[in-house]
Scaffold this motif. Structure first.
Motif, mmCIF file in Angstrom:
data_model
loop_
_atom_site.group_PDB
_atom_site.id
_atom_site.type_symbol
_atom_site.label_atom_id
_atom_site.label_comp_id
_atom_site.label_asym_id
_atom_site.label_seq_id
_atom_site.Cartn_x
_atom_site.Cartn_y
_atom_site.Cartn_z
ATOM 1 N N MET A 182 0.923 -1.114 0.020
ATOM 2 C CA MET A 182 0.046 -0.019 0.044
ATOM 3 C C MET A 182 1.034 1.363 -0.057
ATOM 4 S SD MET A 182 -2.690 -1.281 3.054
ATOM 5 C CE MET A 182 -3.952 0.039 2.788
ATOM 6 N N VAL A 183 0.289 2.301 -0.539
ATOM 7 C CA VAL A 183 0.962 3.610 -0.374
ATOM 8 C C VAL A 183 0.912 4.379 0.962
ATOM 9 C CG1 VAL A 183 1.183 6.100 -1.157
ATOM 10 C CG2 VAL A 183 0.524 3.831 -2.791
ATOM 11 N N GLN A 184 -0.142 4.121 1.451
ATOM 12 C CA GLN A 184 -0.481 4.667 3.124
ATOM 13 C C GLN A 184 -1.584 4.016 3.760
ATOM 14 O OE1 GLN A 184 -3.179 6.460 3.905
ATOM 15 N NE2 GLN A 184 -4.138 6.303 1.889
ATOM 16 N N THR A 185 -1.442 4.002 4.881
ATOM 17 C CA THR A 185 -2.719 3.177 5.800
ATOM 18 C C THR A 185 -3.434 4.133 6.772
ATOM 19 O OG1 THR A 185 -1.067 2.421 7.215
ATOM 20 C CG2 THR A 185 -1.250 1.059 5.407
ATOM 21 N N ASP A 186 -2.946 5.524 6.715
ATOM 22 C CA ASP A 186 -3.415 6.070 7.785
ATOM 23 C C ASP A 186 -4.523 7.015 7.226
ATOM 24 O OD1 ASP A 186 -2.039 5.400 10.207
ATOM 25 O OD2 ASP A 186 -1.161 7.345 10.228
ATOM 26 N N SER A 187 -5.108 7.125 5.910
ATOM 27 C CA SER A 187 -6.194 7.822 5.727
ATOM 28 C C SER A 187 -6.822 7.320 4.407
ATOM 29 C CB SER A 187 -5.754 9.237 5.460
ATOM 30 O OG SER A 187 -4.744 9.290 4.178
ATOM 31 N N LEU A 188 -8.140 7.617 4.525
ATOM 32 C CA LEU A 188 -9.007 6.835 3.326
ATOM 33 C C LEU A 188 -8.821 7.608 2.170
ATOM 34 C CD1 LEU A 188 -11.966 5.527 5.272
ATOM 35 C CD2 LEU A 188 -10.246 4.295 4.311
ATOM 36 N N PRO A 189 -9.188 7.386 0.782
ATOM 37 C CA PRO A 189 -9.189 5.940 0.584
ATOM 38 C C PRO A 189 -8.017 5.137 0.651
ATOM 39 C CG PRO A 189 -9.083 7.269 -1.413
ATOM 40 C CD PRO A 189 -9.050 8.084 -0.434
ATOM 41 N N PHE A 190 -7.983 3.739 0.990
ATOM 42 C CA PHE A 190 -6.802 2.869 0.833
ATOM 43 C C PHE A 190 -6.910 2.474 -0.759
ATOM 44 C CE2 PHE A 190 -7.620 1.539 5.379
ATOM 45 C CZ PHE A 190 -6.826 2.394 5.867
ATOM 46 N N THR A 191 -5.562 2.223 -1.078
ATOM 47 C CA THR A 191 -5.086 1.821 -2.446
ATOM 48 C C THR A 191 -4.422 0.634 -2.160
ATOM 49 O OG1 THR A 191 -5.320 4.097 -3.314
ATOM 50 C CG2 THR A 191 -4.150 2.387 -4.558
ATOM 51 N N TYR A 192 -4.720 -0.579 -2.683
ATOM 52 C CA TYR A 192 -3.950 -1.681 -2.603
ATOM 53 C C TYR A 192 -3.089 -1.634 -4.072
ATOM 54 C CZ TYR A 192 -6.913 -2.416 1.140
ATOM 55 O OH TYR A 192 -7.422 -2.255 2.463
ATOM 56 N N LEU A 193 -1.795 -2.122 -3.819
ATOM 57 C CA LEU A 193 -1.009 -2.063 -5.260
ATOM 58 C C LEU A 193 -0.727 -3.390 -5.833
ATOM 59 C CD1 LEU A 193 1.989 -0.188 -3.800
ATOM 60 C CD2 LEU A 193 0.262 0.758 -5.101
ATOM 61 N N ALA A 194 -0.695 -3.399 -7.461
ATOM 62 C CA ALA A 194 -0.843 -4.556 -8.150
ATOM 63 C C ALA A 194 0.481 -4.779 -8.516
ATOM 64 C CB ALA A 194 -1.747 -4.525 -9.049
ATOM 65 N N THR A 195 1.416 -3.740 -8.542
ATOM 66 C CA THR A 195 2.532 -3.558 -9.069
ATOM 67 C C THR A 195 3.495 -4.297 -8.376
ATOM 68 O OG1 THR A 195 3.246 -1.591 -7.805
ATOM 69 C CG2 THR A 195 2.237 -1.381 -10.079
ATOM 70 N N ALA A 196 4.704 -4.928 -9.303
ATOM 71 C CA ALA A 196 5.794 -5.819 -8.774
ATOM 72 C C ALA A 196 7.251 -5.112 -9.291
ATOM 73 C CB ALA A 196 5.642 -7.213 -8.819
ATOM 74 N N GLU A 197 8.000 -5.257 -8.750
ATOM 75 C CA GLU A 197 9.427 -4.734 -9.052
ATOM 76 C C GLU A 197 10.592 -5.667 -8.997
ATOM 77 O OE1 GLU A 197 10.079 -0.545 -8.222
ATOM 78 O OE2 GLU A 197 8.191 -0.510 -7.379
ATOM 79 N N LEU A 198 11.593 -5.846 -9.831
ATOM 80 C CA LEU A 198 12.758 -6.525 -9.472
ATOM 81 C C LEU A 198 13.946 -5.675 -9.066
ATOM 82 C CD1 LEU A 198 12.602 -9.310 -12.211
ATOM 83 C CD2 LEU A 198 12.687 -9.551 -9.686
ATOM 84 N N TYR A 199 14.583 -6.045 -8.124
ATOM 85 C CA TYR A 199 16.163 -5.351 -7.761
ATOM 86 C C TYR A 199 16.991 -6.064 -8.313
ATOM 87 C CZ TYR A 199 19.780 -2.930 -5.245
ATOM 88 O OH TYR A 199 20.800 -2.665 -4.650
ATOM 89 N N ASP A 200 17.998 -5.465 -9.071
ATOM 90 C CA ASP A 200 19.361 -5.949 -9.870
ATOM 91 C C ASP A 200 20.408 -5.655 -8.907
ATOM 92 O OD1 ASP A 200 21.449 -6.676 -11.304
ATOM 93 O OD2 ASP A 200 20.562 -6.510 -13.067
ATOM 94 N N PRO A 201 20.898 -6.586 -7.883
ATOM 95 C CA PRO A 201 22.174 -5.855 -7.204
ATOM 96 C C PRO A 201 23.309 -5.521 -7.926
ATOM 97 C CG PRO A 201 21.309 -8.234 -6.432
ATOM 98 C CD PRO A 201 20.689 -7.643 -7.948
ATOM 99 N N ALA A 202 23.515 -6.091 -9.231
ATOM 100 C CA ALA A 202 24.574 -5.813 -10.106
ATOM 101 C C ALA A 202 24.602 -4.103 -10.472
ATOM 102 C CB ALA A 202 24.866 -6.490 -11.213
ATOM 103 N N ARG A 203 23.266 -3.830 -11.088
ATOM 104 C CA ARG A 203 23.288 -2.546 -11.531
ATOM 105 C C ARG A 203 22.437 -1.483 -10.369
ATOM 106 N NH1 ARG A 203 20.370 -3.552 -17.437
ATOM 107 N NH2 ARG A 203 22.103 -4.762 -18.319
ATOM 108 N N LYS A 204 22.161 -2.039 -9.166
ATOM 109 C CA LYS A 204 21.470 -1.476 -8.048
ATOM 110 C C LYS A 204 20.111 -0.702 -8.709
ATOM 111 C CE LYS A 204 25.452 -1.199 -4.853
ATOM 112 N NZ LYS A 204 26.215 -1.883 -5.642
ATOM 113 N N THR A 205 19.261 -1.241 -9.518
ATOM 114 C CA THR A 205 18.220 -0.550 -10.088
ATOM 115 C C THR A 205 17.042 -1.636 -9.912
ATOM 116 O OG1 THR A 205 18.888 -1.393 -12.286
ATOM 117 C CG2 THR A 205 19.782 0.878 -11.649
ATOM 118 N N TRP A 206 15.655 -0.860 -9.942
ATOM 119 C CA TRP A 206 14.734 -1.453 -9.978
ATOM 120 C C TRP A 206 13.882 -1.614 -11.372
ATOM 121 C CZ3 TRP A 206 12.740 -4.388 -5.802
ATOM 122 C CH2 TRP A 206 13.473 -4.088 -4.472
#
Length: 397
Positions: free
Chosen positions: A106-130
């Protein structure tokens, strides 16, 4: 502990005599205070020996995309590439190729409306990027993500919107294929749940333990029901239920293939910051062969929102947490479980009491504890905001 919790527990704590185990050493602080409310968010050990901390909350309930690397050599944190999406209550999973998968949240949990995320990301340790890693079919937070034999990742349960604006615990599950970077909808679980724990067993099956079964934003009902996912058939099957319903607990696989469950919130329901009954001190042991849970030695005291890790010695370190009666402080107490004797021995206390922290077993066998909540509720002078910490420390057995 209260008389009622003692009667419910079926036994007094079993504590081994002797000096406290191990010690804690303060190390470099995080750039700013922060918390990781879910154990799925804890920093991940990379192949080069550093630990990656990604996301979490820098103020209670406000997610961040900032990412940090802990270097055991210098014992300091350094910034690395930030995630494309700020998130908390997500999951971090190290893949077989050494990359790290961040899912949902989630982006935040302290105020409405709540938004649940469908996104996913990959971290590459060699490049240090997502980089983007596809999208879930169902946006979710407070789920589990488990690396399966063969390299795929099972994402199960959590909280999300079943209909627009109506939050529910989820039955749905999905599988991520790192080769194609695609998601496939899996067979739904037998029961909806969030804030549960997933453990990969030695035979490759995934055990889901407890969690919340409540159906709205403010009402939580702990559950005892457990189930197994078979990655070969792609199906779920019920297994033995916990003797005591719980969420906010931990489940730790032991060297002999059994699973130890510690602490958690009890069966009673809570609304907002009002709690009843104390956190559980009673522990349970799961036998994959029989599919049954049996009582194990009880902890010296109850706790929830703690962390538990299997040490190189085969013992289990339980650290930090708080109590479900007030949830107003982070515990400094730590304790060690010996599976051979099923007894608990006090461990050296944390230099900073904390709950909702990150805890990671490093390559040299030490345990890194970072961040977390120091005070909350009426113990925090500001009350409206949790008091977080930027401190980090290492446990040596």
């Amino acid at each position: 502990m209260t008389r009622s919790s003692a009667l419910a527990g079926g036994g007094l704590p079993s504590v081994a005599a002797g000096a406290a185990v191990g010690g804690w050493t303060a190390v470099g602080a995080l750039p700013s205070p922060r918390q990781w409310p879910s154990s799925e968010e804890s920093a991940v050990l990379l192949d080069d020996g550093t630990a990656l901390a990604a996301g979490g909350a820098v103020v209670r309930g406000i997610g961040t995309g900032e990412c940090l690397l802990f270097d055991p050599g210098s014992r300091t944190w350094q910034p690395t590439g930030g995630m494309q999406q700020p998130r908390l209550l997500h999951s971090l999973t190290k893949l077989e190729d050494g990359k790290v998968l961040a899912v949902g949240g989630m982006v935040q949990t302290d105020s409405l409306p709540f938004t649940y995320l469908a996104t996913a990301e990959l971290y590459d340790p060699a490049r240090k990027t997502w980089t983007p890693a596809g999208k879930l079919a169902t946006p979710r937070a407070l789920h589990t993500a488990t690396l399966l034999p063969g390299g795929k990742v099972l994402v199960a349960g959590g909280i999300g919107d079943q209909t627009p604006g109506v939050r529910r615990n989820l039955r749905s599950a999905e599988v991520y294929d790192p080769d194609s970077r695609t998601w496939t909808v899996a067979e739904p679980m037998t029961d909806a749940r969030s804030d549960h724990i997933a453990v990969r067993l030695t035979d490759g099956r995934v055990l889901l333990v407890g969690g919340n079964a409540g159906a709205d934003l403010y009402l939580h009902v702990r559950q005892s029901f457990c189930e197994l996912y078979d990655p070969v058939t792609g199906t779920w099957a019920p297994t033995g239920s916990l003797r005591m319903p719980r969420s906010g607990h931990q489940a730790t696989p032991l060297g002999d293939g059994t699973v130890l469950v510690t602490g958690g919130f009890p069966l009673t329901m809570r609304r907002a910051r009002m709690f009843s009954a104390h956190s559980l001190w009673q522990t349970e042991l799961y036998n994959p062969g029989s599919g049954l849970w049996t009582p194990s030695g009880s902890m010296p005291a109850g706790r929830s929102s703690h962390r538990a890790l299997l040490l190189r010695s085969g013992r289990v370190l339980v650290l930090g947490g708080t109590d479900s009666a007030t949830e107003d402080v982070g515990y400094a107490a730590a304790t060690v479980y010996d599976p051979r004797t099923r007894t608990w021995t006090p461990a050296a206390g944390l230099t900073t009491g904390r709950s909702y922290c990150s805890a990671t077993l490093l390559g040299d066998g030490t345990v890194l504890a970072a961040g977390g909540t120091v005070r909350s509720g009426m113990a925090d002078p500001g009350y409206a905001r949790d008091l977080l910490t930027e401190t980090s420390e290492l446990f040596t057995e």
